[in-house]
Design an enzyme around this catalytic site. Sequence first.
Site, PDB file in Angstrom:
ATOM      1  CB  SER A  52      -0.966  -0.046   1.196  1.00  0.00           C
ATOM      2  OG  SER A  52      -1.917   0.994   1.130  1.00  0.00           O
ATOM      3  CG  HIS A 109      -6.422  -0.455  -0.136  1.00  0.00           C
ATOM      4  ND1 HIS A 109      -5.747   0.008  -1.244  1.00  0.00           N
ATOM      5  CD2 HIS A 109      -5.578  -0.263   0.916  1.00  0.00           C
ATOM      6  CE1 HIS A 109      -4.548   0.446  -0.884  1.00  0.00           C
ATOM      7  NE2 HIS A 109      -4.430   0.298   0.418  1.00  0.00           N
TER       8      HIS A 109
END
Length: 306
Positions: free
Chosen positions: A93, A200
């Site tokens: 990420s 996300h």
Amino acid sequence: MTAIIFPGQGSQYLNMSMDFNENFDVAKKVFQEIEDSTQINIRKIISENPLNKLNQTNYTQISIFSASMAIYKSLLSEFGNEILKPRFLLGHSLGEYSALVAGNFINIIDASILIKKRGELMHSSIEPNLSGMAAIIGKNADFIDYVIKKNNLKVVIANDNSPMQVVVSGLIEDIINSEQVFSENGVKRYVKLNVSAAFHSNLMNDAQLKLINEIDKINFKNSNIPLISNYDSVINSNLDSVIYALKNQMANRVRWTDSIKKLEETDTTQIIEIGPGKVLSGLIARITKKFDIKSIDKIEDLKKFD
């Protein structure tokens, strides 16, 4: 062959990388450059955690990135490219931005500006306490996908971290309501996470569009070190593909398990995790036993290169 990986949000802790800041001029320079470009006193946040800023997304992300870069640049100054010499780069990420800097796809100042904006957008993307995330322990992503579709649950997989850990995102009401369904389908541990929003997931779509506008302002460069992107778990050497994956990262699943399996297909034998904590090393150990893994988090970890 070596792959270098960088951690994301959740790896932060008080005083992370401060030993490098105190002992390496290059680490001090990294912090100073990022603090100047963002106008944030990052070292104060890391060492003192005023108002719990270290755990607020809009400060957490830039703090972890700074810590990772300070450690990485210290390693380079101590051992040089010949020792590290990565064949592939990955980041979880937020960590993908650190990987982009390590591969010279982007410079550290531009990355800092992007990460500051990313943290602010993710922090303010949706009204507080309306959305969230939960970790599901003991089941893989295929099973979780099956349960979601079979029961028409309104949550999505945010992070496929390992075959034993999957994180889902959604509105708080849906996160709460889904727990019972997962429990009825054999899930033993369902842990609601202390996060400010459903990262996300499609709830990040508006924030992602705003970040894309910022990404479009940045001058990216070609690199001779391929990146395995979170978005598609593909080995990307093509700059357009790297940027496309980055643009789509915030509102889509982090395919960490698939990324490590892709790395398994290569001639890589060693992984070096650079940055705060050892979270990724633990996840990888649950995915595969193929790699020799070194975690570089504190100055004493430099002995691993002796």
